[in-house]
Design an enzyme around this catalytic site. Sequence first.
Site, PDB file in Angstrom:
ATOM      1  N   HIS A 123       0.876  -1.175   0.000  1.00 58.30           N
ATOM      2  CA  HIS A 123       0.000   0.000   0.000  1.00 58.30           C
ATOM      3  C   HIS A 123       0.917   1.231   0.000  1.00 58.30           C
ATOM      4  O   HIS A 123       2.020   1.177   0.549  1.00 58.30           O
ATOM      5  CB  HIS A 123      -0.818  -0.062   1.296  1.00 58.30           C
ATOM      6  CG  HIS A 123      -1.911   0.937   1.408  1.00 58.30           C
ATOM      7  ND1 HIS A 123      -1.693   2.252   1.747  1.00 58.30           N
ATOM      8  CD2 HIS A 123      -3.256   0.814   1.269  1.00 58.30           C
ATOM      9  CE1 HIS A 123      -2.857   2.888   1.806  1.00 58.30           C
ATOM     10  NE2 HIS A 123      -3.820   2.038   1.526  1.00 58.30           N
ATOM     11  N   ASP A 200       3.354  -4.598   7.850  1.00 57.95           N
ATOM     12  CA  ASP A 200       2.109  -3.842   7.784  1.00 57.95           C
ATOM     13  C   ASP A 200       0.970  -4.847   7.955  1.00 57.95           C
ATOM     14  O   ASP A 200       0.677  -5.637   7.050  1.00 57.95           O
ATOM     15  CB  ASP A 200       2.054  -3.129   6.422  1.00 57.95           C
ATOM     16  CG  ASP A 200       0.708  -2.475   6.153  1.00 57.95           C
ATOM     17  OD1 ASP A 200      -0.239  -2.674   6.951  1.00 57.95           O
ATOM     18  OD2 ASP A 200       0.606  -1.766   5.129  1.00 57.95           O
ATOM     19  N   GLN A 203      -4.302  -5.332   6.932  1.00 64.36           N
ATOM     20  CA  GLN A 203      -5.304  -6.256   6.386  1.00 64.36           C
ATOM     21  C   GLN A 203      -5.288  -7.610   7.089  1.00 64.36           C
ATOM     22  O   GLN A 203      -6.017  -8.524   6.690  1.00 64.36           O
ATOM     23  CB  GLN A 203      -5.063  -6.471   4.880  1.00 64.36           C
ATOM     24  CG  GLN A 203      -5.279  -5.229   4.043  1.00 64.36           C
ATOM     25  CD  GLN A 203      -6.729  -4.732   4.078  1.00 64.36           C
ATOM     26  OE1 GLN A 203      -7.662  -5.479   4.349  1.00 64.36           O
ATOM     27  NE2 GLN A 203      -6.920  -3.460   3.787  1.00 64.36           N
ATOM     28  N   LYS A 226     -10.278  -1.146  10.730  1.00 67.10           N
ATOM     29  CA  LYS A 226     -10.420  -2.337   9.872  1.00 67.10           C
ATOM     30  C   LYS A 226     -10.703  -3.578  10.714  1.00 67.10           C
ATOM     31  O   LYS A 226     -10.707  -4.698  10.235  1.00 67.10           O
ATOM     32  CB  LYS A 226      -9.146  -2.553   9.042  1.00 67.10           C
ATOM     33  CG  LYS A 226      -8.885  -1.442   8.023  1.00 67.10           C
ATOM     34  CD  LYS A 226      -7.646  -1.757   7.218  1.00 67.10           C
ATOM     35  CE  LYS A 226      -7.111  -0.566   6.445  1.00 67.10           C
ATOM     36  NZ  LYS A 226      -7.898  -0.140   5.300  1.00 67.10           N
ATOM     37  N   CYS A 364      -4.606   2.350  -3.709  1.00 69.13           N
ATOM     38  CA  CYS A 364      -3.353   2.873  -3.116  1.00 69.13           C
ATOM     39  C   CYS A 364      -2.203   1.892  -3.313  1.00 69.13           C
ATOM     40  O   CYS A 364      -1.409   1.658  -2.389  1.00 69.13           O
ATOM     41  CB  CYS A 364      -3.530   3.184  -1.632  1.00 69.13           C
ATOM     42  SG  CYS A 364      -4.741   4.439  -1.314  1.00 69.13           S
TER      43      CYS A 364
HETATM   44  N1  PLP Z   1      -1.665  -0.879   4.622  1.00 67.46           N
HETATM   45  C1  PLP Z   1      -2.601  -1.598   4.009  1.00 67.46           C
HETATM   46  C2  PLP Z   1      -2.245  -2.949   3.490  1.00 67.46           C
HETATM   47  C3  PLP Z   1      -3.904  -1.106   3.875  1.00 67.46           C
HETATM   48  O1  PLP Z   1      -4.821  -1.834   3.256  1.00 67.46           O
HETATM   49  C4  PLP Z   1      -4.190   0.192   4.372  1.00 67.46           C
HETATM   50  C5  PLP Z   1      -5.526   0.762   4.213  1.00 67.46           C
HETATM   51  O2  PLP Z   1      -6.298   0.367   3.362  1.00 67.46           O
HETATM   52  C6  PLP Z   1      -3.185   0.885   5.024  1.00 67.46           C
HETATM   53  C7  PLP Z   1      -1.938   0.336   5.133  1.00 67.46           C
HETATM   54  C8  PLP Z   1      -3.428   2.236   5.620  1.00 67.46           C
HETATM   55  O3  PLP Z   1      -4.281   2.125   6.714  1.00 67.46           O
HETATM   56  P1  PLP Z   1      -4.888   3.405   7.418  1.00 67.46           P
HETATM   57  O4  PLP Z   1      -5.542   4.214   6.313  1.00 67.46           O
HETATM   58  O5  PLP Z   1      -5.862   2.868   8.388  1.00 67.46           O
HETATM   59  O6  PLP Z   1      -3.789   4.155   8.044  1.00 67.46           O
END
Ligand code: PLP
Length: 405
Positions: A123, A200, A203, A226, A364
Amino acid sequence: MSFDLKKRREDFPILQQKIYNRPLVYFDNAATTQRPQQVIDALTKTYTEYYGNIHRAAHFLADKATIAYEETREKVRLLINAETREQIIFTKGTTESINLAAFSFGEAFIQEGDEIIVSEMEHHSNIVPWQLLAGRKGAKIVMLPVDEEGRLKIEQLEKLITDRTKLITVTHVSNVLGTINPIRQITHLAHSRGVRIFVDGAQAAAHLQIDVQDLDVDFYAFSAHKMYGPNGVGVLYGKKELLEQMPPYQGGGEMISEVKFSGTTYNELPYKFEAGTPNISGVIAFGAAIDYLENIGIEKAANWEGELLNYATALLIQIPGLRIYGTQVEKSGVISFNVEGVHFFDLGTMLDKFGIAVRTGHHCADPLMDHFGIQGTVRASFAFYNSKEEIDVFVEALKKVISMF
Ligand code: PLP
């Protein structure tokens, strides 16, 4: 299935409504999940019964809020099996957790010419903070590629690691492909070469039982929104010896021990990284979300989501011209696809008219889109409150939309 889907759905007020006079089908769970009444109640209770600014005042409300806030920290610690509560840092989300780590780890450990390995399926929020760090320090970003099935080319990782590599950063579960990455294997390889690993978990946290000690990761990040919890709350877990050596990310109240114009000393962990008034009510309600999720059982929820994934995949692959991106066996409940001759945005907009919420676009993840030579996809992502009936409605609507083009 071993949990009561009807009852679970009743916990979520938002799912009871109709959109364009049709029952809402919410398949945008990878972007954000919905909240059960228990979490909404916890938020209301905080504001109506014991709201005060935490950690500072000596009065009843502040004290009660502090206890509830710190209780969530302990729940998070148990949820991911962290060694100590000092290693659980509250942030406003995964994005802030990554930025914090990139800044503070970078300040402490990254020098000019060092290398950071970032996977191609990340992302943007797990790419850009590391690019910013690389720009500041004169370090280099090295990409770990994916294959056509949406699998990381782990076999290349060994060669990508050099004696300048300081960190590998990778997602636990891809928000586009659903791929579940073999974190333990990557960690093992990284550590055998003296390299740190950041994961990260945005998900993953609602769909996999996370054990940071078993995974042996150096950092792990995720977002409450999430996980059926409030938005504006996230977590950064870190190995204690690293967090202790890392400088603060932001300056302000609570992160200090003593402030003098001649010099400031910093608070102990985790407060060193929690400057200013945090999202008090959000963190407290996150505790209710963790209780809720554990009450259902993450594994039970994941098994049901796996059934939904298999059911939907079997129906979707029968549609002529439909291509699914991410066909690994180890996969979470996310399906990204395109249909030949129809733009993903048109598909999403038309599905919305049937009351179906899916996500369209690059999710993203521009580098991953470039890898597949596409601009974007339609993405359906499942939570435990989704049903096979909803998938039937979705697939029938999709076929109707396709037939219009
Ligand atoms: N990393 C991954 C894999 C994501 O899917 C997302 C959000 O969709 C993020 C990071 C960013 O998360 P947040 O917007 O809650 O900070």
